[in-house]
Design an enzyme around this catalytic site. Structure first.
Site, PDB file in Angstrom:
ATOM      1  N   SER A 123      22.753  40.636  35.771  1.00 48.36           N
ATOM      2  CA  SER A 123      23.379  40.949  37.259  1.00 48.36           C
ATOM      3  C   SER A 123      23.629  39.852  37.941  1.00 48.36           C
ATOM      4  O   SER A 123      23.378  39.517  39.054  1.00 48.36           O
ATOM      5  CB  SER A 123      22.410  41.833  37.837  1.00 48.36           C
ATOM      6  OG  SER A 123      22.110  42.868  37.228  1.00 48.36           O
ATOM      7  N   ARG A 144      13.226  43.366  32.637  1.00 45.38           N
ATOM      8  CA  ARG A 144      12.849  44.413  31.923  1.00 45.38           C
ATOM      9  C   ARG A 144      13.199  44.257  30.396  1.00 45.38           C
ATOM     10  O   ARG A 144      14.348  43.809  30.183  1.00 45.38           O
ATOM     11  CB  ARG A 144      12.992  45.858  32.478  1.00 45.38           C
ATOM     12  CG  ARG A 144      12.415  46.221  33.699  1.00 45.38           C
ATOM     13  CD  ARG A 144      12.680  47.669  34.140  1.00 45.38           C
ATOM     14  NE  ARG A 144      14.060  47.644  34.268  1.00 45.38           N
ATOM     15  CZ  ARG A 144      14.917  48.847  34.239  1.00 45.38           C
ATOM     16  NH1 ARG A 144      14.075  49.958  34.017  1.00 45.38           N
ATOM     17  NH2 ARG A 144      16.074  48.909  34.198  1.00 45.38           N
ATOM     18  N   ASP A 175      25.022  45.078  36.248  1.00 33.53           N
ATOM     19  CA  ASP A 175      24.215  46.458  36.492  1.00 33.53           C
ATOM     20  C   ASP A 175      25.201  47.320  37.309  1.00 33.53           C
ATOM     21  O   ASP A 175      24.731  48.563  37.127  1.00 33.53           O
ATOM     22  CB  ASP A 175      23.053  45.971  37.480  1.00 33.53           C
ATOM     23  CG  ASP A 175      23.227  45.054  38.723  1.00 33.53           C
ATOM     24  OD1 ASP A 175      24.750  44.664  38.767  1.00 33.53           O
ATOM     25  OD2 ASP A 175      22.728  45.042  39.519  1.00 33.53           O
TER      26      ASP A 175
END
Length: 902
Positions: free
Chosen positions: A588, A524, A642
């Site tokens: 992450s 994203r 994350d």
């Protein structure tokens, strides 16, 4: 004349549909906890939870009390693939003094007969399980117990009502114990109603059979009901056979508009006036008497036999069902009718014979009609339970009226098919339902007990005691300390990576920030606008891009070029290509950081395998890719995990949030640690967020004692064998695969899917974790579980679905408990750091497992409470930790940087 006379006994289809609706309403009443006490149709749970599946085997005894004779049977069931069985029986009379005497005499008689049977069959030295068919309404609380509610048929034994008939039989057998060879013994395993026995016998030959029907001396029906509808029994899983005891339908007046003066007269003269009114309109015990009362009244009114009433017509019970059946043999013309009436000292004319034959037809036809209406109600309920538009099913039938009456069966079938056109019904005649059926129930109970043992043994390693969970907590605590110490950090499995995030939001953050989020199969790019002050808010715009498998597992350069391509698309889409915005990069994967904007990849997880990345600084790789493209420039401020993003997002709402937890595809935790405890970073002032990377907990073998063979299989088949062992026991990416391994094992043991391992079950990864969440949903009926399994190409029975649900529950519960034990170690550490008696703390949480699984979050919270009793932990759901969180970290870093410069 007869038609006019018996007009009320002729029932139209509209009336039958009405009876069907009334019976359906009675069934619902009988199943409800609050309405059952006043219901006439008692809907008694039988505790028979499964039909035969063909794998039953063994040697069983059965005794059968309830008909005109008492019977003892020996049934051998062979597991030879042909579903064959062998039945040996002996019949004993039921003397009047026994069936009208007292309880002790009755059960002594049963024990005597059984002993005699065992002697004749040379079975006295064998210990055989016994099924007891007792064809009277009983309230059962388990399979081998039943309290008699009321005697029916022609039985009236004193002192038995409201007592457990199985313990009475056991006592009687106990008295005879001396007669058995010491090794010989009888164990009463199941109490069965003859109706249930009928269904089970037919179910052995036809696995579609889920209804049992008796139409003989008495009448009754049973069927397999969904457990979630049976309020009287705990649990919602699976099905249970319900013995409707439908003979009492109408005892509350529900059929008064259909009962004739003859029904009322018959009832008044019976052993139990006002009781079993439906049975008195249907069963063979009463139809002959009904015919006698009609003939008597017609004769008195001069319509028959020239008005001459004989003694036979005045004598109760003189006309029996066998007479009615014989008179309805139309092929014999009127000869049978004439002969029977003459024997009864009635001297009939031909018109008399025709009229009497017509009376018999109307009475027996009404019986078949009423029986069909109630059966149609049961079939409709079954179909609706299964949510089918059309249903194929089998009804197992027994009883003298159905078997011996020349027209009855044909009439019943015809009317049922007319009333339920959307059910394709096969009627299967039972062979010795009450004897073989009791043995079948016992055999199924035996099979289920053996299966239960095997399933329990398979799932036992997943049940973690409180003691074991405390050990996991303590071991985790030790490993956390290793990761923080300079001399042990290099070899520690829990890496405790410093993130250089040294503060949480204070509300003064403001500005426009970009965030990138890479951590799964999607990537994203976000634009985040943060406002401070009274109109404090966070606005986000984002776009999602897929990462194809060939890029996930290609070269590092290809991966980062793809990421920059996606950023370029987004900037153009938002119209901000010229601005040099501060950027937070959520990455992450385990990184070793030397500062907030430097992150060296320790190793890929979650299916990524891009080459030339491990050991490299991911921020440099991103800068290089931006340089290669040469279209825009960005200020990369922070590389973010994350988990840290999750903590920051919640920290923006709640300043007490100092822990971040991810329980989703992967599993990880971060928390704010005192700088003085972090030996691998210079400085002792303030706090820094530590990314524990706890997924690697256990890679040194410290939790091998709780790893099962299934965990080892999943680990060996993964992309990174021997690594991330704790994550493989707790995270969404692996739980479905653990379940699949267990299902394969249970299928090999013959406990699932009829022992057939389907092609789809052999496929790694077929069982996604989202299926666990769906299957374990409390609102989901087993029917829907079966549908999910069918989508996976697994053709399951109702029993299979229960087992699959249980396996999913064991695996996900263990995952939540292990996760809770790890988290308890962290909150306890925080409490000790602060030196307080009680700690109030908030944990920011994200991840699909926590958010979507129906029980994971509850079990996790309960475990933390149990293992860290001095900590009051609040769990806060994070809203987009990896996007919004990355922007907030960037904003906090900018704020702290500016403060530093000043």
């Amino acid at each position: 004349q007869v038609d006019r006379y018996l007009y009320h006994m002729r029932l139209s289809d509209d009336v039958l549909l009405d009876v069907m609706a009334r019976f359906q309403a009675e069934m619902v009443k009988g199943l409800g906890r609050d309405t059952n006490p006043t219901a006439t149709v008692k809907m008694l749970p039988s505790f028979v939870r499964s039909l035969p599946d063909g794998s039953e085997k063994g040697d069983f005894l059965a005794v059968d009390l309830g008909g005109s004779q008492f019977r003892a049977h020996r049934v051998k069931v062979f597991d030879d693939g042909k579903q064959s069985s062998q039945l040996e029986s002996k019949f004993y009379p039921t003397p009047k003094e026994v069936i009208r005497g007292n309880g002790a005499e009755l059960f002594d008689y049963v024990a005597d007969c059984l002993l005699d049977f065992m002697e004749t069959k040379n079975l006295k030295h064998k210990k055989l399980p016994l099924g007891f068919t007792f064809s009277f309404p009983c309230r059962q609380t388990k399979l081998e117990e039943g309290v008699l509610l009321a005697w029916t048929k022609h039985f009236k034994v004193r002192g038995v009502q409201d007592t457990d008939v199985v313990s009475s039989l056991r006592k009687a057998l106990q008295k005879h114990k001396a007669s058995f060879v010491p090794a010989g013994d009888v164990d009463v395993l199941a109490l069965v109603n003859d109706t249930v026995g009928t269904m089970m016998t037919c179910g052995y030959d036809d696995q579609r059979c889920e209804v049992g029907l008796i139409i003989g001396t008495g009448t009754n029906a049973c069927y397999m009901e969904e457990m979630r509808h049976i309020d009287l029994v705990e649990g919602d899983e699976g099905r249970m056979c319900i013995n409707t005891e439908w003979g009492a339908f109408g005892d509350d007046g529900a059929l008064d508009d259909l009962r004739t003066e003859f029904d009322r007269e018959l009832d008044l003269g019976s052993l139990n006036p006002g009781k079993q009114l439906f049975e008195k309109m249907i069963s063979s015990l009463y139809l002959g008497e009904l015919v006698r009362l009609i003939l008597l009244k017609m004769t008195k009114e001069g319509l028959l036999f020239n008005g001459k009433v004989s003694t036979a017509l005045l004598t109760k019970g003189k006309i029996e069902m066998k007479h009615v059946s014989a008179m309805e043999k139309y092929k014999e013309g009127l000869s049978n009718t004439k002969e029977i009436l003459t024997d009864l000292n009635l001297f009939p004319s031909e018109e008399d014979c025709i009229a009497v034959q017509h009376v018999c037809t109307i009475v027996s036809f009404r019986s078949a009609n009423l029986c069909a209406a109630a059966l149609a109600a049961i079939l409709t309920r079954l179909r609706e339970n299964k949510k089918l538009l059309r249903m194929r099913t089998t009804v197992g039938i027994d009883g003298g009226l159905y078997k011996t009456h020349p027209q009855y069966a044909k009439r019943l079938h015809k009317v049922v098919r007319r009333l339920v056109p959307n059910c394709d019904v096969r009627f299967l005649l039972s062979v010795s339902g009450s004897g073989k059926g009791a043995a079948m129930v016992t055999a199924v109970a035996y099979r289920l007990a053996a299966q239960r043992k095997q399933i329990d043994a398979t799932l036992a390693p997943f049940l973690l005691s409180l003691e074991t969970l405390r050990e996991v907590r303590n071991t985790m605590r030790t490993e956390l300390e290793y990761g923080l110490k300079r001399e042990t950090q290099a070899s520690a499995t829990v890496k405790m990576l410093p993130t250089y995030v040294c503060g949480t939001p204070d509300g003064t953050e403001k500005g426009k920030f970009l965030a990138l989020d890479l951590g799964g199969t999607n990537f994203r790019v976000l634009l985040v606008k943060i406002r401070s002050g009274r109109r404090r808010s966070v606005q986000m715009y984002n776009k999602i891009f897929a990462i194809p498998l060939e890029i996930m597992q290609g070269t590092g350069e290809e991966l980062f070029d793809h990421i920059v391509q996606c950023i370029a698309d987004f900037l153009e889409y938002m119209g901000i290509k010229g601005a040099r915005l501060p950027l937070g990069f959520t990455f992450s994967f385990p990184c070793r950081q030397a500062s907030i904007d430097k992150g060296t990849l320790v190793g890929w997880t979650k299916g990524f395998k891009a080459t030339d990345c491990e050991g490299e600084d991911v921020v440099d790789m991103l800068r290089e890719a931006i340089r290669r493209r040469n279209e825009f420039d960005l200020d990369i401020v922070a590389v973010v995990n994350d988990t840290v993003g999750t903590m920051m997002t919640c920290g923006y709402e709640d300043p007490n949030c100092e822990i971040g937890l991810i329980a989703g595809t992967g599993s990880n935790v971060c928390y704010m640690e005192d700088m003085k405890n972090i030996e691998i970073v210079e400085g002792n002032e303030g706090k820094m967020c530590i990314n524990t990377e706890w997924g690697g907990f256990g890679d040194n073998g410290c939790i091998d004692n709780i790893r099962t063979k299934y965990d080892k299989e999943v680990d060996e088949g993964s992309l990174n064998p021997g690594k991330q062992r704790y994550e493989k026991m707790t995270s969404g990416m692996y739980l479905g695969e653990i379940v699949r391994q267990i299902l394969i094992d249970l299928t090999k043991q013959g406990l699932l899917f009829r022992g057939q391992i389907s092609e789809s079950l052999r496929k790694r990864g077929i069982f996604e974790t989202k299926f666990l969440s769906q299957i374990e949903s409390d609102r989901l009926a087993l029917l829907q579980v079966r549908r999910i399994l069918q989508q996976l190409g697994l053709d399951s029975t109702c029993e299979d679905s229960i087992i699959v649900k249980e396996v999913c529950g064991a695996v996900s519960k263990r995952a939540a408990q292990l996760c809770g034990a790890g988290l308890a170690a962290i909150v306890e550490k925080k409490r000790e750091n602060q030196g307080v008696e009680r700690l109030q703390i908030t944990v920011g949480v994200d991840g699909t497992l926590y958010k979507l699984h129906p029980h994971f979050s509850r079990v996790l919270r309960e475990t933390v409470k149990e293992l860290a009793p001095q900590c009051d932990v609040t769990f806060m759901l994070s809203e987009d930790g990896s996007g919004k969180g990355a922007a907030l970290i960037t904003a906090v870093a900018k704020r702290l940087h500016n403060v530093g410069q000043k």
